[in-house]
Every structure is written in structure tokens, then in C-alpha cells.
Scaffold this motif. Structure first.
Motif, PDB file in Angstrom:
ATOM      1  N   PRO A  60       0.736  -0.946  -1.566  1.00  0.00           N
ATOM      2  CA  PRO A  60      -0.249  -2.032  -1.543  1.00  0.00           C
ATOM      3  C   PRO A  60      -0.644  -2.454  -2.957  1.00  0.00           C
ATOM      4  O   PRO A  60      -0.581  -1.672  -3.906  1.00  0.00           O
ATOM      5  N   SER A  61      -1.046  -3.695  -3.091  1.00  0.00           N
ATOM      6  CA  SER A  61      -1.605  -4.190  -4.351  1.00  0.00           C
ATOM      7  C   SER A  61      -2.598  -5.292  -4.022  1.00  0.00           C
ATOM      8  O   SER A  61      -2.542  -5.896  -2.948  1.00  0.00           O
ATOM      9  N   LEU A  62      -3.503  -5.547  -4.941  1.00  0.00           N
ATOM     10  CA  LEU A  62      -4.549  -6.546  -4.735  1.00  0.00           C
ATOM     11  C   LEU A  62      -4.179  -7.825  -5.459  1.00  0.00           C
ATOM     12  O   LEU A  62      -3.702  -7.793  -6.593  1.00  0.00           O
ATOM     13  N   GLY A  63      -4.393  -8.959  -4.788  1.00  0.00           N
ATOM     14  CA  GLY A  63      -4.064 -10.246  -5.365  1.00  0.00           C
ATOM     15  C   GLY A  63      -5.170 -10.775  -6.256  1.00  0.00           C
ATOM     16  O   GLY A  63      -6.146 -10.096  -6.572  1.00  0.00           O
ATOM     17  N   SER A  64      -5.024 -12.038  -6.625  1.00  0.00           N
ATOM     18  CA  SER A  64      -5.961 -12.637  -7.576  1.00  0.00           C
ATOM     19  C   SER A  64      -7.215 -13.187  -6.905  1.00  0.00           C
ATOM     20  O   SER A  64      -8.176 -13.535  -7.589  1.00  0.00           O
ATOM     21  N   ALA A  65      -7.230 -13.279  -5.584  1.00  0.00           N
ATOM     22  CA  ALA A  65      -8.386 -13.803  -4.854  1.00  0.00           C
ATOM     23  C   ALA A  65      -9.065 -12.682  -4.070  1.00  0.00           C
ATOM     24  O   ALA A  65      -8.440 -11.664  -3.742  1.00  0.00           O
ATOM     25  N   PHE A  66     -10.317 -12.868  -3.744  1.00  0.00           N
ATOM     26  CA  PHE A  66     -11.082 -11.862  -3.022  1.00  0.00           C
ATOM     27  C   PHE A  66     -10.429 -11.563  -1.673  1.00  0.00           C
ATOM     28  O   PHE A  66     -10.148 -12.466  -0.882  1.00  0.00           O
ATOM     29  N   GLY A  67     -10.187 -10.286  -1.415  1.00  0.00           N
ATOM     30  CA  GLY A  67      -9.625  -9.858  -0.142  1.00  0.00           C
ATOM     31  C   GLY A  67      -8.135 -10.026  -0.006  1.00  0.00           C
ATOM     32  O   GLY A  67      -7.564  -9.702   1.049  1.00  0.00           O
ATOM     33  N   GLU A  68      -7.459 -10.502  -1.023  1.00  0.00           N
ATOM     34  CA  GLU A  68      -6.018 -10.720  -0.958  1.00  0.00           C
ATOM     35  C   GLU A  68      -5.285  -9.396  -1.158  1.00  0.00           C
ATOM     36  O   GLU A  68      -5.440  -8.746  -2.190  1.00  0.00           O
ATOM     37  N   LEU A  69      -4.516  -9.012  -0.163  1.00  0.00           N
ATOM     38  CA  LEU A  69      -3.803  -7.731  -0.184  1.00  0.00           C
ATOM     39  C   LEU A  69      -2.319  -7.976   0.036  1.00  0.00           C
ATOM     40  O   LEU A  69      -1.925  -8.656   0.988  1.00  0.00           O
ATOM     41  N   TYR A  70      -1.505  -7.411  -0.846  1.00  0.00           N
ATOM     42  CA  TYR A  70      -0.055  -7.430  -0.682  1.00  0.00           C
ATOM     43  C   TYR A  70       0.409  -6.025  -0.325  1.00  0.00           C
ATOM     44  O   TYR A  70      -0.109  -5.031  -0.865  1.00  0.00           O
ATOM     45  N   ILE A  71       1.370  -5.937   0.567  1.00  0.00           N
ATOM     46  CA  ILE A  71       1.961  -4.651   0.911  1.00  0.00           C
ATOM     47  C   ILE A  71       3.470  -4.811   1.025  1.00  0.00           C
ATOM     48  O   ILE A  71       3.995  -5.924   1.108  1.00  0.00           O
ATOM     49  N   SER A  72       4.159  -3.695   1.035  1.00  0.00           N
ATOM     50  CA  SER A  72       5.575  -3.661   1.373  1.00  0.00           C
ATOM     51  C   SER A  72       5.693  -3.124   2.791  1.00  0.00           C
ATOM     52  O   SER A  72       5.056  -2.131   3.139  1.00  0.00           O
ATOM     53  N   SER A  73       6.479  -3.804   3.618  1.00  0.00           N
ATOM     54  CA  SER A  73       6.619  -3.387   5.004  1.00  0.00           C
ATOM     55  C   SER A  73       8.065  -3.522   5.463  1.00  0.00           C
ATOM     56  O   SER A  73       8.757  -4.475   5.096  1.00  0.00           O
ATOM     57  N   ALA A  74       8.491  -2.571   6.281  1.00  0.00           N
ATOM     58  CA  ALA A  74       9.844  -2.602   6.854  1.00  0.00           C
ATOM     59  C   ALA A  74       9.858  -3.211   8.244  1.00  0.00           C
ATOM     60  O   ALA A  74      10.856  -3.099   8.962  1.00  0.00           O
ATOM     61  N   ARG A  75       8.749  -3.869   8.661  1.00  0.00           N
ATOM     62  CA  ARG A  75       8.728  -4.501   9.983  1.00  0.00           C
ATOM     63  C   ARG A  75       9.846  -5.544  10.065  1.00  0.00           C
ATOM     64  O   ARG A  75      10.252  -6.123   9.059  1.00  0.00           O
ATOM     65  N   ARG A  76      10.311  -5.777  11.283  1.00  0.00           N
ATOM     66  CA  ARG A  76      11.456  -6.650  11.458  1.00  0.00           C
ATOM     67  C   ARG A  76      11.285  -7.518  12.692  1.00  0.00           C
ATOM     68  O   ARG A  76      10.321  -7.353  13.456  1.00  0.00           O
ATOM     69  N   ASP A  77      12.191  -8.455  12.867  1.00  0.00           N
ATOM     70  CA  ASP A  77      12.168  -9.298  14.053  1.00  0.00           C
ATOM     71  C   ASP A  77      12.342  -8.455  15.309  1.00  0.00           C
ATOM     72  O   ASP A  77      13.068  -7.452  15.307  1.00  0.00           O
ATOM     73  N   GLU A  78      11.684  -8.885  16.367  1.00  0.00           N
ATOM     74  CA  GLU A  78      11.857  -8.220  17.649  1.00  0.00           C
ATOM     75  C   GLU A  78      13.242  -8.545  18.202  1.00  0.00           C
ATOM     76  O   GLU A  78      13.705  -9.689  18.134  1.00  0.00           O
ATOM     77  N   MET A  79      13.904  -7.525  18.738  1.00  0.00           N
ATOM     78  CA  MET A  79      15.241  -7.691  19.303  1.00  0.00           C
ATOM     79  C   MET A  79      15.160  -7.613  20.822  1.00  0.00           C
ATOM     80  O   MET A  79      14.444  -6.774  21.375  1.00  0.00           O
TER      81      MET A  79
END
Length: 338
Positions: free
Chosen positions: A267-286
Motif C-alpha cells: 500500500p501507499s498513500l496518494g497526494s489527496a486525502f484518503g487516496e490509497l494505492y495498493i498492489s492486488s492480484a485480483r483478476r477477472d471472474e471466469m
């Protein structure tokens, strides 16, 4: 692949069957096909003006990590380019100081001229180690040469995911002598002439793994990846709030809006209040049977961002922060960064 990335690969494999049925709902995929691709993208670092995004791109094994940069024009991100200071060594996990004047990252590059590259060892296994480095913004706007942080901070070879508070304190995750069997989060306090020896951030039972801290610039809260025993998958995103006595409160799971049965981390915090970036391995539903693929459609889908690789996602956790008495110093809700 270093030990930490091996552990993450095991997590991905363990949750792959579950994540294959997880629709990519909630949040926004960052720069589909430009920033978030069929490769691995993690560790977003957004400049204070919101115009430039640094991140790590890698192969699936994360044996070849490189720091990339992309600029935003309106709602569009430019084709990512290798950062000027990266491209030769195993560089990863960029983070910016709150004022944007320094970019910190970890690397296996030799600490000083004539030194050997940093190597870590666990048991009989050796792999690319990591020390903390930074580059400083020059008057012309370019980044200066990489600088190694000497002293107690870099007394090991397994330092990951730095995050910097406005007072100069640096948080990071590592496996050290007092980490137990898992990874833990540490802080090195900034002093007039360097940093204190790293101290473990007390967040609870050492049986639980805690990685990838992202500290609020004012030190009011800490977001991280881990498993506190209530994850939806192998690793989820948690938040802990600073208490009146300076200690950290009990970590709280950020719920299924941010988390999924797939792997979430970095996770990391963006430049605006409450802005959160994450890395995720989620994928399209099959769904099966699927429409019959031809070579072109199969290749396109397997190389798409939502193929099970880790991508960058953006969320808004401003309601969570407000519920805990944290208000923005100034500024609006997070700007569109999709």
C-alpha cells in the motif's frame, strides 16, 4: 527471487484458485494496459502534484525488478519509461518524501564504489539483497545520483518498502533478529546527524506477518499489508491509528472494499486525502464454458492486466479516516487517477 518475493509467490499460488473467481470490483485499476499490465506492477509513488507516478515493474518471479515512471495528462497516463536512476540493478519499491524532493528505493547495487553487490542469505540460500537508497530532486527538476544511506539503518541486507513521514522518520519492513518467524515493521527516527537504530513498531503478536508500511505524513496512521488472522486471502491491507500516548492502536482490517481473496500488498498513500494505492492480484471472474477462444483472443486475455498478475489499484479511504477523527489539512477528495 529473494526470500520475501518467494513468500509472496507462495501466497499467490495458495490463493490462485480463489482469486480466479474474484470479480475486479471496487476501486479503480490504474492505467489499464499502460501502467497496470500483464506483468507485475507494485509500489506506487505519486508526486505531490499528482502528475507523475513511479512504480516497480517486474517479471512474475520478481527476479528482474525495475523502477518505472509515467506522467498523467488529464485522465491519461503516458507509456511508462525506466526511471533515470534505475535499469541496471535490482531496484524496487520507490517512495517519495512528503515534499517530493527525495525518492527512496531499495536496491542490491554496491553500497560504495568497489564494493560487491548486496547479497542476502537465509540458511543455505543466497539471493539479491536490499539496502536503502535515495535520489534528490535537482534545481533543473531531474533526479541526482543515487545516495546510499550509511549507518545502522542499512545494517542488514533485507530492507523493504520504505515510507517517509514529514519529520524524516523512515518506516520499512524487514526480517531481523527480533522479527520472530515473520516480517515486521520498523522505524528509524531522523536525527540531526543521521538516523537512530531501527526499532520494531509494536503492532501485536509476532506470529503475524506485517509488511509494506505506508505512514501518514503527520504520523497519525499507518497502513500495511499482513495477516492478523482475519484476512480474506493470504495477505490483506490493514490500518493502525496513533494513540494519544504515542503507541499504535490495534490494527484494523480495511474490509472487502479494499481487500479480496487474492493477494493484496504494497500500500501507499496518494497526494489527496484518503487516496490509497495498493498492489492486488485480483483478476477477472471466469465462467465455464467460456466462449471458444481463438489464438488471438486467448493471447489477448492471458496478457491482459487482470490475468492474475499484480496490478496497481486506487481506493478512497477518506470515510475510514474521518470516522477516526482524521480530517484533511486542506484539499478535496482524491482526484481521478484511473
Amino acid at each position: 527471487m529473494n526470500l520475501r518475493n518467494l513468500a509472496l509467490a507462495v501466497c499467490i499460488a495458495a490463493t490462485y484458485a480463489a482469486s480466479a473467481a474474484v470479480p475486479a470490483t471496487g476501486g479503480e485499476l490504474v492505467g489499464p494496459g499502460v501502467i497496470s499490465t500483464g506483468l507485475q506492477e507494485t509500489s506506487a509513488a505519486l508526486t505531490p502534484d499528482g502528475h507523475t507516478l513511479y512504480f516497480m515493474r517486474s517479471d512474475f518471479a520478481e527476479a528482474d525488478d525495475t523502477i518505472m515512471a509515467s506522467r498523467r495528462s488529464g485522465d491519461h497516463w503516458s507509456t511508462a519509461q525506466v526511471a533515470t536512476f534505475s535499469g541496471r540493478w535490482h531496484d524496487s519499491e520507490p517512495t517519495l518524501s512528503p515534499d517530493g524532493k527525495r525518492l527512496y528505493f531499495v536496491s542490491n547495487r554496491p553500497p560504495h564504489p568497489g564494493d560487491a553487490p548486496v547479497v542476502a542469505q537465509m540458511g543455505e540460500r543466497k539471493f539479491a539483497g536490499t539496502n536503502l537508497w535515495y535520489v534528490e530532486r535537482q534545481p533543473d527538476g531531474a533526479w541526482g545520483p543515487p545516495v546510499h544511506i550509511d549507518g545502522a539503518f542499512n545494517d542488514g541486507a533485507m530492507i523493504y518498502n520504505p515510507s517517509v513521514a514529514a519529520n524524516g522518520d523512515i518506516y520499512f519492513s524487514a526480517h531481523r533478529a527480533d522479527s520472530g518467524k515473520a516480517y515486521q515493521i520498523y522505524v528509524a527516527h531522523r536525527r540531526a546527524h543521521g538516523y537512530t537504530s531501527p526499532q520494531r513498531v509494536e503492532l501485536g503478536d509476532l506470529a503475524h506477518s506485517r509488511m509494506d508500511p505506508a505512514v501518514d505524513a503527520q504520523g497519525r496512521f499507518l497502513v500495511y499489508a499482513g495477516n492478523e488472522g482475519d484476512t480474506l486471502g493470504s495477505a490483506d491491507i490493514y490500518i493502525a491509528f496513533r494513540q494519544a500516548d504515542g503507541s499504535w492502536g490495534k490494527p484494523q482490517h480495511l474490509g472487502d472494499g479494499v481487500n479480496s481473496p487474492a493477494l493484496e500488498n504494497a500500500p501507499s498513500l496518494g497526494s489527496a486525502f484518503g487516496e490509497l494505492y495498493i498492489s492486488s492480484a485480483r483478476r477477472d471472474e471466469m465462467h465455464f464454458p467460456k466462449p471458444r477462444d481463438n489464438t488471438t483472443t486467448l493471447q489477448r486475455r492471458l496478457q491482459s492486466p487482470l490475468n492474475g498478475s499484480r496490478n496497481l489499484w486506487r481506493f478512497d479511504i477518506s470515510d475510514v479516516l474521518r470516522a477516526h477523527g482524521i480530517a484533511p489539512a486542506h484539499g478535496p477528495h482524491p482526484a481521478n487517477a484511473s
